[in-house]
Design a protein around this motif. Structure first.
Motif, PDB file in Angstrom:
ATOM      1  N   GLY A 284      22.548   7.479  15.618  1.00  0.00           N
ATOM      2  CA  GLY A 284      21.395   9.253  15.316  1.00  0.00           C
ATOM      3  C   GLY A 284      21.564   8.953  17.124  1.00  0.00           C
ATOM      4  O   GLY A 284      21.559   8.086  17.427  1.00  0.00           O
ATOM      5  N   LEU A 285      21.250  10.338  17.326  1.00  0.00           N
ATOM      6  CA  LEU A 285      20.409  10.262  18.607  1.00  0.00           C
ATOM      7  C   LEU A 285      19.420  11.718  17.911  1.00  0.00           C
ATOM      8  O   LEU A 285      20.158  12.635  17.231  1.00  0.00           O
ATOM      9  CB  LEU A 285      21.721  11.740  18.892  1.00  0.00           C
ATOM     10  CG  LEU A 285      21.179  11.890  20.564  1.00  0.00           C
ATOM     11  CD1 LEU A 285      21.104  10.462  21.617  1.00  0.00           C
ATOM     12  CD2 LEU A 285      22.921  12.540  21.500  1.00  0.00           C
TER      13      LEU A 285
ATOM     14  N   ARG B 224      20.199   6.085  18.198  1.00  0.00           N
ATOM     15  CA  ARG B 224      19.508   5.309  17.427  1.00  0.00           C
ATOM     16  C   ARG B 224      20.173   4.810  16.632  1.00  0.00           C
ATOM     17  O   ARG B 224      21.835   5.135  16.693  1.00  0.00           O
ATOM     18  CB  ARG B 224      18.405   6.218  16.114  1.00  0.00           C
ATOM     19  CG  ARG B 224      17.479   7.161  16.579  1.00  0.00           C
ATOM     20  CD  ARG B 224      16.337   7.826  15.786  1.00  0.00           C
ATOM     21  NE  ARG B 224      15.564   6.369  15.108  1.00  0.00           N
ATOM     22  CZ  ARG B 224      14.446   7.488  14.266  1.00  0.00           C
ATOM     23  NH1 ARG B 224      14.484   8.987  14.340  1.00  0.00           N
ATOM     24  NH2 ARG B 224      13.297   7.049  13.575  1.00  0.00           N
ATOM     25  N   LEU B 225      20.149   2.850  15.847  1.00  0.00           N
ATOM     26  CA  LEU B 225      20.984   2.453  14.982  1.00  0.00           C
ATOM     27  C   LEU B 225      20.427   2.470  13.442  1.00  0.00           C
ATOM     28  O   LEU B 225      19.257   2.128  13.669  1.00  0.00           O
ATOM     29  CB  LEU B 225      21.456   0.795  15.437  1.00  0.00           C
ATOM     30  CG  LEU B 225      22.239   0.665  14.789  1.00  0.00           C
ATOM     31  CD1 LEU B 225      23.664   0.986  15.077  1.00  0.00           C
ATOM     32  CD2 LEU B 225      22.738  -0.926  15.219  1.00  0.00           C
ATOM     33  N   ILE B 226      20.656   2.628  12.788  1.00  0.00           N
ATOM     34  CA  ILE B 226      20.242   3.153  10.623  1.00  0.00           C
ATOM     35  C   ILE B 226      21.484   1.786  10.361  1.00  0.00           C
ATOM     36  O   ILE B 226      22.758   1.962  10.721  1.00  0.00           O
ATOM     37  CB  ILE B 226      20.422   4.383  10.790  1.00  0.00           C
ATOM     38  CG1 ILE B 226      19.289   5.916  11.699  1.00  0.00           C
ATOM     39  CG2 ILE B 226      19.952   4.314   9.276  1.00  0.00           C
ATOM     40  CD1 ILE B 226      20.212   6.452  12.122  1.00  0.00           C
ATOM     41  N   GLY B 227      20.463   1.634   9.135  1.00  0.00           N
ATOM     42  CA  GLY B 227      21.593   0.557   8.271  1.00  0.00           C
ATOM     43  C   GLY B 227      20.354   0.560   7.111  1.00  0.00           C
ATOM     44  O   GLY B 227      19.875   0.820   6.958  1.00  0.00           O
TER      45      GLY B 227
ATOM     46  N   ASP C 227      15.650   0.958  11.217  1.00  0.00           N
ATOM     47  CA  ASP C 227      16.416   1.590  11.928  1.00  0.00           C
ATOM     48  C   ASP C 227      15.987   1.347  13.119  1.00  0.00           C
ATOM     49  O   ASP C 227      13.944   0.860  12.684  1.00  0.00           O
ATOM     50  CB  ASP C 227      16.606   3.224  11.694  1.00  0.00           C
ATOM     51  CG  ASP C 227      15.222   3.945  11.673  1.00  0.00           C
ATOM     52  OD1 ASP C 227      14.619   3.978  12.936  1.00  0.00           O
ATOM     53  OD2 ASP C 227      14.441   4.241  10.553  1.00  0.00           O
ATOM     54  N   VAL C 228      16.581   1.296  14.072  1.00  0.00           N
ATOM     55  CA  VAL C 228      15.829   1.319  15.569  1.00  0.00           C
ATOM     56  C   VAL C 228      16.325   2.515  16.856  1.00  0.00           C
ATOM     57  O   VAL C 228      17.517   2.925  16.642  1.00  0.00           O
ATOM     58  CB  VAL C 228      16.201  -0.292  16.169  1.00  0.00           C
ATOM     59  CG1 VAL C 228      17.666  -0.547  16.322  1.00  0.00           C
ATOM     60  CG2 VAL C 228      15.596  -0.582  17.553  1.00  0.00           C
ATOM     61  N   GLY C 229      15.250   2.503  17.790  1.00  0.00           N
ATOM     62  CA  GLY C 229      16.010   3.841  18.234  1.00  0.00           C
ATOM     63  C   GLY C 229      15.073   2.695  19.798  1.00  0.00           C
ATOM     64  O   GLY C 229      13.695   2.372  20.085  1.00  0.00           O
ATOM     65  N   TYR C 230      15.695   3.550  20.863  1.00  0.00           N
ATOM     66  CA  TYR C 230      14.621   3.724  22.384  1.00  0.00           C
ATOM     67  C   TYR C 230      15.411   4.822  23.145  1.00  0.00           C
ATOM     68  O   TYR C 230      16.196   5.815  23.287  1.00  0.00           O
ATOM     69  CB  TYR C 230      15.151   2.438  22.991  1.00  0.00           C
ATOM     70  CG  TYR C 230      15.183   2.135  24.303  1.00  0.00           C
ATOM     71  CD1 TYR C 230      13.848   1.616  23.863  1.00  0.00           C
ATOM     72  CD2 TYR C 230      14.997   2.993  25.469  1.00  0.00           C
ATOM     73  CE1 TYR C 230      12.996   1.066  25.260  1.00  0.00           C
ATOM     74  CE2 TYR C 230      14.517   2.763  27.128  1.00  0.00           C
ATOM     75  CZ  TYR C 230      13.340   1.460  26.296  1.00  0.00           C
ATOM     76  OH  TYR C 230      12.773   1.253  27.684  1.00  0.00           O
TER      77      TYR C 230
ATOM     78  N   LEU D 214      10.066   1.647  22.541  1.00  0.00           N
ATOM     79  CA  LEU D 214      11.121   1.215  21.385  1.00  0.00           C
ATOM     80  C   LEU D 214      10.787   1.844  19.737  1.00  0.00           C
ATOM     81  O   LEU D 214       9.795   1.083  19.774  1.00  0.00           O
ATOM     82  CB  LEU D 214      11.408  -0.251  21.951  1.00  0.00           C
ATOM     83  CG  LEU D 214      11.685  -0.898  20.626  1.00  0.00           C
ATOM     84  CD1 LEU D 214      13.331  -0.637  20.385  1.00  0.00           C
ATOM     85  CD2 LEU D 214      11.366  -2.356  21.226  1.00  0.00           C
ATOM     86  N   ASP D 215      11.746   2.155  18.972  1.00  0.00           N
ATOM     87  CA  ASP D 215      11.040   2.830  17.899  1.00  0.00           C
ATOM     88  C   ASP D 215      12.036   1.706  17.265  1.00  0.00           C
ATOM     89  O   ASP D 215      13.475   1.697  17.047  1.00  0.00           O
ATOM     90  CB  ASP D 215      11.403   3.267  17.411  1.00  0.00           C
ATOM     91  CG  ASP D 215      10.164   4.831  18.172  1.00  0.00           C
ATOM     92  OD1 ASP D 215       9.394   4.389  18.968  1.00  0.00           O
ATOM     93  OD2 ASP D 215      10.833   6.301  17.994  1.00  0.00           O
ATOM     94  N   TYR D 216      11.096   1.247  15.988  1.00  0.00           N
ATOM     95  CA  TYR D 216      11.576   0.474  15.022  1.00  0.00           C
ATOM     96  C   TYR D 216      10.919   0.784  13.515  1.00  0.00           C
ATOM     97  O   TYR D 216       9.397   0.675  13.334  1.00  0.00           O
ATOM     98  CB  TYR D 216      11.293  -1.133  15.652  1.00  0.00           C
ATOM     99  CG  TYR D 216      10.294  -1.470  16.014  1.00  0.00           C
ATOM    100  CD1 TYR D 216       9.032  -2.028  14.932  1.00  0.00           C
ATOM    101  CD2 TYR D 216       9.577  -1.539  17.054  1.00  0.00           C
ATOM    102  CE1 TYR D 216       7.892  -2.721  15.675  1.00  0.00           C
ATOM    103  CE2 TYR D 216       8.820  -1.914  17.731  1.00  0.00           C
ATOM    104  CZ  TYR D 216       7.708  -2.622  16.761  1.00  0.00           C
ATOM    105  OH  TYR D 216       6.733  -3.011  17.096  1.00  0.00           O
TER     106      TYR D 216
END
Length: 394
Positions: free
Chosen positions: A239-240, A263-266, A278-281, A290-292
């Protein structure tokens, strides 16, 4: 020393005898500055007093901006997601019987050219700042005490009542079977009022009162998501997210800067239970961040999904409010206390409990309760949230 103290405090009493109201309608930043920087306790170092007051105001403003510009928003993953089943001759079917999380993303996309829209409402009454009561008038701004004594003989406190109401409009469309594009626009109403009081040897004098109301659009959020790997409702997505500075910065409705967050989503789904993360920076904006987040959703029946979520953030320059104690520069045996802000990385976390109900056809109603798990920044005891969503599905 006693004569000097009495002389200083007498001057302070004269100066504080008449409370000062805020003049006319000003911005939220102006009112915060009025409440936090116009201090009257004389510590003997005007430069340090002004610097500490300004740092407190700036940190409080940043706290509020952080909460408003990064308020948890509904995920772009709609409750109804579709795919074309080639085994059934190209019939369109739902990709999952679960309605998914409320705030955490899931890897599924809505389906080719399936649009949806939503309306979310949140109301927040902030009650603490860095673990200190915000509303009851016990937040110490400046104080003076005799060395070795636990209690100050002269203390200046502020009470701040801060409430926000946010209505977020959102829309999402599947550009292809694997790509979603969405946008969210928050409409924010903010109310801030407060008083500053000086208490000298048990006698309290109201120094100032102020109130301001502001409303308008917040920062526009635009998202894109690509379902890179998928098998049924299990998969991985990329994601973006970008936040555009459409909110008024002077009223703390917007950050005033563009931010970008990949973002990376699983997702993993087994029967009635699914797990999502999901985790994003984030780059730009108020702070690198940093979001998680993680979520567990359970299908209650064909119309109900129960959801539990954890939302976490680490802000590289979130800042903290601290007490600075120093010897009085001119009065022997006297210490001064200043409330000040310092730059520091901070963590925030929220726990969320939700129910998603398929009211009729493809209408979804989501009711959530958010509770802070950390004391940093501005926090509220409970944040209620209500989301209505409609998908143009079958």
């Amino acid at each position: 020393m006693t004569t000097r103290v009495l002389y200083s405090t007498a001057l302070a009493v004269v100066a504080l005898s008449i409370p000062r109201p805020a003049f006319a309608q000003r911005s939220v930043t102006d009112i915060l500055s009025f409440l936090l920087t116009n201090r009257s306790i004389i510590t003997g170092d005007a430069a340090l007093d002004d610097a500490a007051a300004a740092a407190t105001r700036d940190t409080m403003s940043r706290f509020l901006l952080v909460e408003l510009t990064t308020v948890p928003t509904v995920s772009s993953s709609t409750g109804f997601v579709y795919r074309m089943d080639r085994n059934l001759g190209g019939v369109v079917v739902r990709s999952s019987d679960s309605f998914g999380p409320v705030f955490v993303e899931r890897s599924l996309t809505s389906g080719n050219l399936w649009p949806s829209f939503g309306v979310a409402y949140q109301e927040t009454r902030f009650s603490q700042v860095d673990g200190r009561p915000l509303r009851d008038g016990t937040l110490v701004a400046t104080a003076a005490r005799l060395t070795g004594q636990p209690q100050p003989y002269d203390v200046e406190t502020v009470a701040i009542r801060l409430r926000t109401r946010t209505l977020t409009l959102s829309t999402n469309i599947g550009v292809t079977d694997r790509v979603d594009v969405s946008a969210l626009l928050p409409l924010i109403s903010l109310s801030l009022s407060g008083e500053r009081t000086d208490t000298l040897r048990g006698v309290s004098v109201l120094q100032a009162t102020a109130r301001v109301d502001a409303s308008g659009v917040g920062d526009l959020v635009v998202r894109a998501k690509y379902n890179a790997i998928g098998r049924g409702a299990t998969g991985m997505a990329i994601g973006l997210e970008t936040r555009l500075p459409t909110g008024a910065e002077e009223n703390l409705l917007g950050a005033g800067e563009v931010s970008l967050q990949p973002r990376l989503i699983g997702s993993l789904e087994r029967g009635r239970v699914s797990v999502h993360g999901d985790v994003g920076y984030a780059f730009g904006g108020l702070s690198r961040e940093l979001d998680y987040a993680g979520a567990v959703s359970v299908i209650g029946n064909s119309q109900i999904t129960l959801v539990g979520e954890i939302l976490g953030r680490r802000l590289e320059s979130g800042g903290r409010i601290v007490d600075t104690v120093a010897p009085h520069p001119t009065l022997a045996g006297v210490e001064t206390i200043r409330l000040s802000g310092v730059p520091e990385a901070t963590y925030r976390a929220l726990a969320v409990g939700s129910v998603k109900w398929n009211v009729a056809q493809t209408w979804l109603l989501s009711a959530s309760v958010l509770r802070s798990l950390t004391s940093t920044g501005l926090t509220a005891k409970i944040i209620p949230s209500l989301v209505v969503e409609y998908s143009f599905g079958r």
